[in-house]
Design an enzyme around this catalytic site. Structure first.
Site, mmCIF file in Angstrom:
data_model
loop_
_atom_site.group_PDB
_atom_site.id
_atom_site.type_symbol
_atom_site.label_atom_id
_atom_site.label_comp_id
_atom_site.label_asym_id
_atom_site.label_seq_id
_atom_site.Cartn_x
_atom_site.Cartn_y
_atom_site.Cartn_z
ATOM 1 N NE ARG A 179 -4.506 -1.628 1.853
ATOM 2 C CZ ARG A 179 -4.390 -3.058 2.909
ATOM 3 N NH1 ARG A 179 -3.753 -3.293 3.248
ATOM 4 N NH2 ARG A 179 -5.632 -3.073 2.947
ATOM 5 C CE LYS A 238 7.299 -19.004 9.476
ATOM 6 N NZ LYS A 238 9.056 -18.624 9.396
ATOM 7 C CB ALA A 287 13.979 -11.608 5.798
ATOM 8 C CE LYS A 305 8.653 -19.682 13.541
ATOM 9 N NZ LYS A 305 8.770 -18.259 13.858
ATOM 10 C CG ASP A 363 10.257 -20.983 11.961
ATOM 11 O OD1 ASP A 363 11.532 -20.728 11.748
ATOM 12 O OD2 ASP A 363 9.473 -20.966 11.475
ATOM 13 C CB THR A 397 12.057 -18.996 16.180
ATOM 14 O OG1 THR A 397 11.124 -19.723 16.524
ATOM 15 C CG2 THR A 397 11.767 -18.377 14.662
ATOM 16 N NE ARG A 430 9.587 -9.903 13.337
ATOM 17 C CZ ARG A 430 8.722 -10.195 12.226
ATOM 18 N NH1 ARG A 430 8.237 -9.291 11.729
ATOM 19 N NH2 ARG A 430 8.192 -11.135 11.275
ATOM 20 C CG ASN A 431 8.424 -14.111 18.226
ATOM 21 O OD1 ASN A 431 6.588 -13.966 17.770
ATOM 22 N ND2 ASN A 431 7.997 -14.049 16.268
#
Length: 310
Positions: A29, A93, A125, A175, A228, A232, A239-240
């Site tokens: 956007r 996710k 990423a 996860k 995964d 993580t 980030r989590n």
């Protein structure tokens, strides 16, 4: 030609990687200024990626939905009809908090003629964007799954195929919840042994719920689940994990950063309660994320659970 909807870190990273082998259109956007993504500093977007704010230009035969999990339902309500009949590959996710539905369920409701796939697994990423070796799971029950696997693979992005959509998307969603718990353990200075215990018992929770919801155990033990989870729950790039560490340390966290596991924990806790499935770690993460419990009380509650066989 591949269309990617969502110019966040992961959508942009996939655009960079896939543009090495084919034309890619990246839609958002509001596009970033220039050809550098704000969430991927130092990574230029190749000239082979066409940037657009016109959704029509991104409606290719293969469309990757790189949108936040909690934004997917609303987006499909507005644009699902225009995307129907295509191969739609979801990368979010999470579990929708309002309905408890998985991404594939939301897509099927809005796009009944679409070929639905899930792209998930241990990946950051920045690694994908820089061309570092990464292996992911592509879950698709369609007869064109193998062709889709080849279309989305590159020399450094290796995809493994499965027809267990439920297992792949639940592994990716659950996860994140356990990664938050692992971060809490480190932020609260509970130690690496506590983190290892949370990862192990958290994986047991993930598998228990996923199987009850129709997934296969071997899928959870693969890239989209255990693989995964390991990534993580142990890396500062997650980030989590960083969010959980901030919770554990009693520190604030940047509200502009998407943390899928916080909402997913709330959705999972409610879903498991409705089905009578014990999910003590997910319940604890939900309580912390909602501000209903302190870290000290949560730890005490987990440690005071009845002793049992593994």
């Amino acid at each position: 030609m591949i269309g990617i909807l969502g110019a966040g870190a992961f959508g942009t990273a996939l655009a960079c990687a896939l543009s090495e082998t084919q034309p890619v259109t990246l839609w958002a956007r509001r596009l970033p200024k220039g050809r550098e993504a704000p969430r991927l500093p130092g990574v230029p977007i190749p000239d082979t990626v066409r940037l657009t704010e016109d959704l029509e230009q991104a409606r290719q035969k293969i469309v990757i939905l790189a949108l936040p999990a909690q934004a997917l339902r609303g987006f499909l309500a507005d644009h699902g009809a225009a995307l129907d009949g295509r191969a739609l590959v979801n990368t979010a996710k999470g579990i929708d908090l309002a309905t408890g539905d998985s991404p594939s369920t939301l897509i099927a409701q809005s796009c009944p003629k679409a070929s639905i796939a899930i792209l998930t697994g241990p990946s950051f990423a920045a690694d994908i964007a820089r061309g570092l070796p990464t292996a992911l799971t592509l879950a698709c029950a369609d007869q064109e799954a193998e062709a889709l696997q080849h279309s989305l693979s590159t020399p450094t992005l290796r995809l493994y195929r499965t027809d267990d959509l439920r297992g792949a998307e639940l592994g990716g969603a659950l996860k994140n919840v356990i990664a938050i718990a692992a971060g809490v353990a480190i932020g609260a200075r509970l130690g690496d042994s506590a983190r290892a215990a949370l990862i192990t018992r958290g994986f047991a929770e993930m598998t228990r719920l996923a199987i009850r919801l129709g997934a296969r155990a071997e899928t959870l033990a693969g890239l989209s689940g255990l693989g995964d989870l390991v990534l993580t729950a142990t890396s500062d790039l997650s980030r989590n994990f960083r969010y959980g560490r901030a919770l554990g340390a009693g520190e604030s966290f940047d509200g502009t950063i998407t943390v899928e596991g916080a909402k997913t924990a709330q959705a999972v806790s409610a879903l498991a309660a409705d089905r009578g499935i014990p999910m003590p770690i997910a319940d604890s993460v939900a309580a912390l994320a909602e501000g209903r419990a302190s870290v000290a009380d949560t730890v005490l509650q987990l440690l005071s659970r009845p002793l049992k066989e593994e």
